[in-house]
Design a protein around this motif. Structure first.
Motif, PDB file in Angstrom:
ATOM      1  N   TYR A  48       0.828  -1.204   0.000  1.00 17.99           N
ATOM      2  CA  TYR A  48       0.000   0.000   0.000  1.00 17.99           C
ATOM      3  C   TYR A  48       0.864   1.258   0.000  1.00 17.99           C
ATOM      4  O   TYR A  48       0.589   2.225  -0.736  1.00 17.99           O
ATOM      5  CB  TYR A  48      -0.935   0.005   1.210  1.00 17.99           C
ATOM      6  N   VAL A  49       1.903   1.263   0.814  1.00 11.26           N
ATOM      7  CA  VAL A  49       2.787   2.422   0.874  1.00 11.26           C
ATOM      8  C   VAL A  49       3.447   2.663  -0.475  1.00 11.26           C
ATOM      9  O   VAL A  49       3.489   3.796  -0.979  1.00 11.26           O
ATOM     10  CB  VAL A  49       3.844   2.223   1.981  1.00 11.26           C
ATOM     11  N   GLU A  50       3.946   1.604  -1.104  1.00 11.61           N
ATOM     12  CA  GLU A  50       4.621   1.737  -2.390  1.00 11.61           C
ATOM     13  C   GLU A  50       3.647   2.189  -3.481  1.00 11.61           C
ATOM     14  O   GLU A  50       3.993   3.013  -4.338  1.00 11.61           O
ATOM     15  CB  GLU A  50       5.282   0.416  -2.774  1.00 11.61           C
ATOM     16  N   GLY A 248     -11.907  -1.722   2.740  1.00 13.97           N
ATOM     17  CA  GLY A 248     -12.855  -2.595   2.055  1.00 13.97           C
ATOM     18  C   GLY A 248     -12.291  -3.337   0.875  1.00 13.97           C
ATOM     19  O   GLY A 248     -13.037  -3.987   0.126  1.00 13.97           O
ATOM     20  N   PHE A 249     -10.971  -3.276   0.672  1.00 18.21           N
ATOM     21  CA  PHE A 249     -10.341  -3.917  -0.483  1.00 18.21           C
ATOM     22  C   PHE A 249     -10.442  -5.438  -0.348  1.00 18.21           C
ATOM     23  O   PHE A 249     -10.069  -6.010   0.666  1.00 18.21           O
ATOM     24  CB  PHE A 249      -8.878  -3.482  -0.580  1.00 18.21           C
ATOM     25  N   LEU A 260      -8.665  -7.001  -7.209  1.00 17.79           N
ATOM     26  CA  LEU A 260      -7.692  -6.275  -8.016  1.00 17.79           C
ATOM     27  C   LEU A 260      -6.366  -6.185  -7.275  1.00 17.79           C
ATOM     28  O   LEU A 260      -6.326  -6.257  -6.046  1.00 17.79           O
ATOM     29  CB  LEU A 260      -8.205  -4.859  -8.305  1.00 17.79           C
ATOM     30  N   PRO A 261      -5.274  -5.980  -8.001  1.00 19.03           N
ATOM     31  CA  PRO A 261      -3.999  -5.697  -7.328  1.00 19.03           C
ATOM     32  C   PRO A 261      -4.114  -4.398  -6.530  1.00 19.03           C
ATOM     33  O   PRO A 261      -4.880  -3.494  -6.897  1.00 19.03           O
ATOM     34  CB  PRO A 261      -3.011  -5.550  -8.487  1.00 19.03           C
ATOM     35  N   THR A 262      -3.358  -4.292  -5.456  1.00 17.26           N
ATOM     36  CA  THR A 262      -3.396  -3.099  -4.605  1.00 17.26           C
ATOM     37  C   THR A 262      -3.207  -1.831  -5.422  1.00 17.26           C
ATOM     38  O   THR A 262      -3.925  -0.833  -5.251  1.00 17.26           O
ATOM     39  CB  THR A 262      -2.300  -3.202  -3.524  1.00 17.26           C
ATOM     40  N   GLU A 263      -2.269  -1.853  -6.318  1.00 19.99           N
ATOM     41  CA  GLU A 263      -1.946  -0.669  -7.108  1.00 19.99           C
ATOM     42  C   GLU A 263      -3.131  -0.210  -7.958  1.00 19.99           C
ATOM     43  O   GLU A 263      -3.298   0.998  -8.205  1.00 19.99           O
ATOM     44  CB  GLU A 263      -0.725  -0.956  -7.991  1.00 19.99           C
ATOM     45  N   ILE A 266      -5.459   1.919  -5.728  1.00 20.34           N
ATOM     46  CA  ILE A 266      -4.850   3.197  -5.347  1.00 20.34           C
ATOM     47  C   ILE A 266      -4.714   4.127  -6.548  1.00 20.34           C
ATOM     48  O   ILE A 266      -4.982   5.332  -6.453  1.00 20.34           O
ATOM     49  CB  ILE A 266      -3.478   2.961  -4.680  1.00 20.34           C
ATOM     50  N   SER A 267      -4.305   3.599  -7.684  1.00 18.30           N
ATOM     51  CA  SER A 267      -4.158   4.455  -8.869  1.00 18.30           C
ATOM     52  C   SER A 267      -5.500   5.001  -9.328  1.00 18.30           C
ATOM     53  O   SER A 267      -5.591   6.147  -9.804  1.00 18.30           O
ATOM     54  CB  SER A 267      -3.475   3.681 -10.002  1.00 18.30           C
ATOM     55  N   ALA A 268      -6.575   4.222  -9.197  1.00 18.34           N
ATOM     56  CA  ALA A 268      -7.910   4.709  -9.549  1.00 18.34           C
ATOM     57  C   ALA A 268      -8.325   5.866  -8.647  1.00 18.34           C
ATOM     58  O   ALA A 268      -8.863   6.877  -9.106  1.00 18.34           O
ATOM     59  CB  ALA A 268      -8.925   3.571  -9.454  1.00 18.34           C
ATOM     60  N   MET A 269      -8.070   5.727  -7.345  1.00 21.44           N
ATOM     61  CA  MET A 269      -8.374   6.821  -6.418  1.00 21.44           C
ATOM     62  C   MET A 269      -7.554   8.061  -6.766  1.00 21.44           C
ATOM     63  O   MET A 269      -8.079   9.182  -6.783  1.00 21.44           O
ATOM     64  CB  MET A 269      -8.040   6.396  -4.986  1.00 21.44           C
ATOM     65  N   ALA A 270      -6.257   7.851  -7.021  1.00 21.89           N
ATOM     66  CA  ALA A 270      -5.369   8.977  -7.303  1.00 21.89           C
ATOM     67  C   ALA A 270      -5.821   9.746  -8.544  1.00 21.89           C
ATOM     68  O   ALA A 270      -5.774  10.984  -8.580  1.00 21.89           O
ATOM     69  CB  ALA A 270      -3.938   8.478  -7.485  1.00 21.89           C
TER      70      ALA A 270
END
Length: 441
Positions: A48-50, A248-249, A260-263, A266-270
Motif C-alpha cells: 500500500y505504501v509503495e 474494504g479492499f 484487483l492488485p493493490t496498485e 490506489i491508482s484509480a483513487m489517485a
C-alpha cells in the motif's frame, strides 16, 4: 490448492508457513490454532505504501485494527510506520499497552461512549472520526472541559452502494454510519464543527463497504467527496486537508473471488483526486485496509475428529473448532478453501463437508470440499482466516478461544495464549445466598 505468502509443501508432504511445519505447530501449540504469516503481513502493508508513493500524492496508510488486534499486531503496525484505526476503548487500550504512538491513532465508531471520548482526549490520539450530531456535540463539550482541541474527520455516507454482502455495505444512504451527503447533513456538520470551540475539522471520511473487487465504487466515492470539498470551500471557506477513503479492499477467499492488485485500487483513487482537485492543493489521502493486510496471511489449523456418512447424501467430517473461532460462514455465508496439512501432496479422492463441534445445525465451516480420503486425526488447514476470525471469536458452548502464533523465518512466536478452563470462569460469581447449608426444595 493455492498457496499464499510464504506457504509451501515441504519434503515431508506437510504444509509449511513461514518456514514452520504446521504439523509440528499443531503438536506444540494444540488446535484449533491461528497461524499468522508475519512476512506476508508486512509485505501487504508495504504494498500500500509503495502504491501511494508512485502516485506522487501526500498520503497515509492506516491499519483497521478491528480485523485483527493484539499487542503483537499493534507493535508490528508501529514498526511498519502505519497509522492505526480503533473502534473501542478495548482496541485503544491494546494499542497503548503495545506502545503504539497515540498521535498516530484515530478513533472510529457510531456510538462512542463519553468514557471512550475522554480516554481518547486524555491520551492524545490524533483524530476522532465523528459519526453523528450527538457525538459532535458531546466531543466538543468534553474537549472544552479538558481545555483541549480535538482534531476530527467527519464520516460521510456518500450514497455509494458497493457490490458486496448487504451486511458489509456501509456507504449507502440508509446506513447507521455517518452524516448523509444527499440530505445535506454533512454540510450542517461542517458548519457546526467550524463554530465549535473544542473541535478542529481536518476533512472527511467514508467507507463504502468490505470485500470489494472493483475500483468503480471508490472512484465514485472520491468524486462525490471532491465535490463536497469544493462546495464547503466555496460556502464556508473550509479547506479539506484530509480525505480518508476508508478500506474494504477484497481478498481471494476462494476461486470465485477476483480482487484487483493493490496498485489498481490506489491508482484509480489517485486519478479521481487529481481530477476532482484540479487547480488546488489536493488533500492528504488516507486509506485504512484491514482484511487485505491480514486476511490471506492467516491459516487456522484444526484436528479432524468424528466422521459421519449419510449414504447417498453427504459425508461430514467434524473439527475441534467451528463457529466459535470462525463465525463468518454463519454470519455472511463466507466460503473458504482448505486442505489436509499433514498429507498436502495427496490428490483429492472424495468430497466432504466440514462441520464444527458446536451444538448448532448451522455450525458448518465448508460445504462440499474435495480432499484426500479423510481419517480421524488428520490436520485440516483452512486458509485466509487472518481477518475477523480471532477478532470475532467467542466462548459459545464454553469453548476456549484458540492460541495465535506469528511465524517467520522458521520461528514460531506465541502472541496469544490459548484460553484455559480457568479463564472461562474467571469473571463468574456465585451469589452468597446460593451457598445454602441445606438443598433448596
Amino acid at each position: 490448492m493455492q498457496l499464499r505468502g510464504t506457504s509451501r509443501i515441504n519434503e515431508r508432504g506437510h504444509l509449511e508457513i513461514g518456514g514452520c511445519d504446521t504439523v509440528e505447530l499443531a503438536e506444540q501449540f494444540g488446535t484449533p490454532l491461528y497461524v499468522m504469516d508475519e512476512q506476508m503481513i508486512r509485505s501487504r502493508m508495504r504494498a500500500y505504501v509503495e502504491a501511494f508513493r508512485k502516485t506522487g500524492l501526500r498520503f497515509r496508510v492506516g491499519y483497521a485494527s478491528k480485523a485483527f488486534n493484539t499487542l503483537a499486531m499493534c507493535r508490528l503496525v508501529a514498526e511498519e510506520g502505519l497509522y492505526l484505526d480503533v473502534v473501542s476503548d478495548g482496541e485503544l487500550y491494546t494499542a497503548l499497552k503495545a506502545g503504539f504512538p497515540p498521535e498516530r491513532i484515530y478513533f472510529h465508531g457510531n456510538n462512542k461512549t463519553p468514557e471512550e471520548l475522554d480516554m481518547g482526549l486524555e491520551v492524545g490520539i490524533g483524530w476522532f472520526v465523528v459519526d453523528n450530531f450527538t457525538e459532535l456535540s458531546m466531543l466538543d463539550a468534553r474537549a472544552c472541559k479538558k481545555g483541549t482541541i480535538a482534531r476530527i474527520l467527519l464520516r460521510t455516507t456518500p450514497g455509494v452502494e458497493a457490490h458486496t454482502h448487504n451486511y458489509i455495505q456501509t456507504g449507502q444512504e440508509d446506513s447507521k454510519f455517518g452524516f448523509d451527503l444527499a440530505s445535506g447533513q454533512v454540510h450542517k456538520a461542517v458548519r457546526l464543527s467550524l463554530e465549535a470551540e473544542g473541535l478542529e475539522p481536518d476533512g472527511f471520511h467514508c467507507h463504502i463497504g468490505s470485500q470489494i473487487f472493483e475500483a468503480d465504487g471508490f472512484r465514485l466515492a472520491v468524486r462525490k467527496l471532491a465535490k463536497l470539498a469544493e462546495d464547503c470551500r466555496a460556502a464556508y471557506g473550509f479547506r479539506t486537508r484530509v480525505l480518508n477513503i476508508g478500506g474494504g479492499f477484497g481478498i481471494r477467499y476462494s476461486g470465485e473471488d477476483r480482487p484487483l492488485p493493490t496498485e489498481a485500487y490506489i491508482s484509480a483513487m489517485a486519478e479521481e483526486i487529481r481530477t476532482g482537485f484540479a487547480g488546488v492543493q489536493p488533500p492528504e489521502v488516507w486509506v485504512e485496509p484491514g482484511r487485505s493486510i491480514v486476511g490471506e496471511a492467516g491459516t487456522t489449523l484444526y484436528r479432524i475428529g468424528t466422521i459421519k456418512e449419510v449414504p447417498g447424501i453427504r459425508k461430514y467430517v467434524a473439527v475441534d473448532g467451528g463457529m466459535n473461532d470462525n463465525p463468518r460462514p454463519a454470519l455472511y455465508q463466507a466460503s473458504y478453501e482448505a486442505y489436509l496439512a499433514n498429507r498436502a501432496k495427496e490428490p483429492p479422492s472424495e468430497t466432504v463437508s466440514v462441520a464444527g463441534k458446536l451444538c448448532e445445525t448451522g455450525d458448518m465451516l465448508i460445504w462440499d470440499l474435495d480432499l484426500p480420503r479423510v481419517e480421524s486425526g488428520d490436520l485440516l488447514a483452512v486458509s485466509c482466516t487472518g481477518a475477523y476470525n480471532y477478532s470475532m471469536a467467542n466462548n459459545y458452548n464454553r469453548l476456549r478461544r484458540p492460541a495465535v502464533v506469528f511465524v517467520r523465518d522458521g520461528r514460531a512466536d506465541l502472541v496469544v495464549q490459548r484460553e484455559s478452563l480457568e479463564d472461562l470462569i474467571r469473571n463468574d460469581r456465585i451469589p452468597e445466598r446460593m451457598f445454602s447449608p441445606e438443598p433448596m426444595e
